[in-house]
Scaffold this active site. Structure first.
Site: not given
Length: 478
Positions: A164, A361, A363
């Site tokens: 990440c 994000d 993820h």
């Protein structure tokens, strides 16, 4: 690392609400049925009577069992709701139950006024929520991927649960390239063929060694700073990896074709004016000028420059005194956002509203794609996201890095002026400072020295572990 405790979007980047998902609220079948009906009716009323951006999150695990009665009784209502939301400019936050407020949003140096009163009186912000979403969804979104060629000698063909920070940094640098080549006002076009420069930028962030700024090449460049497949690193080491990769990439291109693949100088800002531990990072104007001169192969003309400022703003949690200063950096026209998130969980923070950070994000897990540099008809949907997530600013990890892009000398001077004003507001605890030059004893230019690397070439990156806690880095601010 593991993702934030938010509910995600589909891998195709479509809006879950437009797929007919609703929020679960009970474990029993009867309660599910009643809840589903109530949610459907309440959502419809919200769309009719509330402002366009008061739409609550509505997302459900697709594996949850659905009551036959609720499916038949509320499906038509759900279709109506879906049609209303998907056909208009309505949007929502996903990941919390918080609805969008009418407060101003600062997003990568641009202000969006979402108040209905202000919108009606100001033609420039008449559709503030819609224009913001258009801007947000035009930013390059880079996420976990699976199915790419193994990284170096490892067996990793995916970066799920550990990549990440790399992905967040790729997003920040990608925005710098978009701003440089296409301008801050560029928006992703709705029709093909796409701009060749836009496609070329996406190609550079592909997941193979052939792509200049791939996860493969970043890990190799950052090996001496602790970057490795399967391991998580902090923003300081990530900034150093970019420094190394850009320098290596530049040297290779100069040998092969004499061209620059990275069209700007890179300045990783760290240390303090006297080299004392614990001091705020210092942007040195003379150092920036020297980096631009080197980029231009000895010419005195100023070049575009990317500044990366790694910081540690506390121990276990961020010191509250820094939060107003962080928020104000998003008002800088040069803003590229922040590499940050919750401890051990990196995101790309690109905006703020009230006391919330708005972020992209990384993820979401998607399949690896190969976008050729000349394929202007490529499917680029996996590189964009229309789902805005938010996080309380006082919950972000104190270890972070801020990015700025300055197009020319005037832009850099404006940045320095704004940064100096920010120092004046810091009450003795600035994020970073600006000086004209280093001490006479440090005037001899050396790239490693001015970029904050110690004389022995060693940097302690072992303290930057997955917990987000740090040790005694020289740039730490307490």
């Amino acid at each position: 690392m593991t993702s934030l405790p938010d509910r995600g979007v589909s891998s195709s980047s479509s809006d879950p609400l437009c797929e007919g998902n609703i929020a679960p609220c009970s474990s029993s079948s009867e309660q599910k049925e009643d809840c589903s009906l109530k949610q459907s009716k309440t959502s419809i009323l919200s769309c009719v009577f509330n402002s366009p951006f008061n739409i609550f999150e509505a997302h459900q695990d697709s594996s949850a069992n659905k009551s036959p009665k609720s499916s038949s009784g509320s499906y038509d209502w759900l279709r109506v709701l879906r049609r209303i939301v998907c056909s208009g400019s309505m949007w929502r936050f996903l990941g919390t139950s918080k609805v969008l407020t009418s407060s101003d949003v600062w997003f990568l140096g641009k202000c969006y006024k979402l108040s209905s009163e202000e919108s009606s009186s100001d033609s420039d912000s008449e559709s503030g929520h819609a224009t913001f979403l258009e801007d947000f969804s035009s930013r390059i979104w880079i996420t976990y991927r699976r199915g790419f060629d193994a990284i170096s000698d490892s067996k990793y063909t995916s970066d799920v649960n550990w990549g990440c920070m790399v992905r967040s940094s790729q997003m920040l640098v990608a925005q710098a390239l978009i701003f440089h080549h296409l301008g801050r006002s560029w928006r992703r076009p709705s029709e093909k063929p796409y701009n060749p420069e836009y496609i070329g930028i996406l190609h550079m962030f592909g997941d193979s060694e052939a792509c200049a700024f791939s996860i493969h090449n970043l890990l190799q460049a950052g090996n001496s700073y602790g970057l490795a497949a399967g391991s998580w690193v902090g923003p300081y080491a990530m900034c150093r990896a970019w420094q190394t990769l850009v320098r290596t990439n530049r040297e290779q291109h100069e040998v092969v074709d004499g061209n620059e693949s990275f069209p700007m100088a890179l300045y990783v800002v760290s240390g303090d004016e006297d080299g004392e531990r614990g001091g705020a990072p210092v942007v040195c104007i003379d150092v920036a000028a020297q980096l631009c001169c080197d980029f231009n192969k000895g010419q005195s003309t100023w070049s575009p420059i990317l500044l990366l400022v790694p910081l540690v703003l506390g121990l276990d949690k961020i010191n509250p005194r820094y939060i107003p200063l962080l928020k104000e950096t998003f008002t800088f026209p040069q803003s590229l956002g922040i590499l940050g998130g919750k401890p051990g969980t990196s995101t790309y923070i690109a905006g703020v509203q009230d006391d919330r950070a708005l972020y992209l994000d990384p993820h979401e897990v998607q399949m690896a794609v190969d976008i050729a540099a000349d394929n202007i008809e490529a499917d680029t949907s996996s590189y964009h996201c229309s789902t805005v997530r938010d996080l309380a600013l006082d919950l972000i990890d104190p270890s972070l890095a801020i990015g700025f892009y300055c197009r020319d000398k005037d832009d850099f001077d404006d940045f320095c002026s704004r940064a100096t004003e920010l120092v004046d507001k810091a009450n003795g605890a600035p994020l970073f400072t600006v000086v004209q030059s280093v001490q006479p004893s440090k005037q001899m230019y050396n790239q490693d020295d001015v970029l904050g690397i110690s004389g022995d070439g060693n940097i302690n990156v072992e303290d930057l572990d997955a917990s987000g806690e740090t040790g005694e880095e020289e740039w730490q601010i307490l």
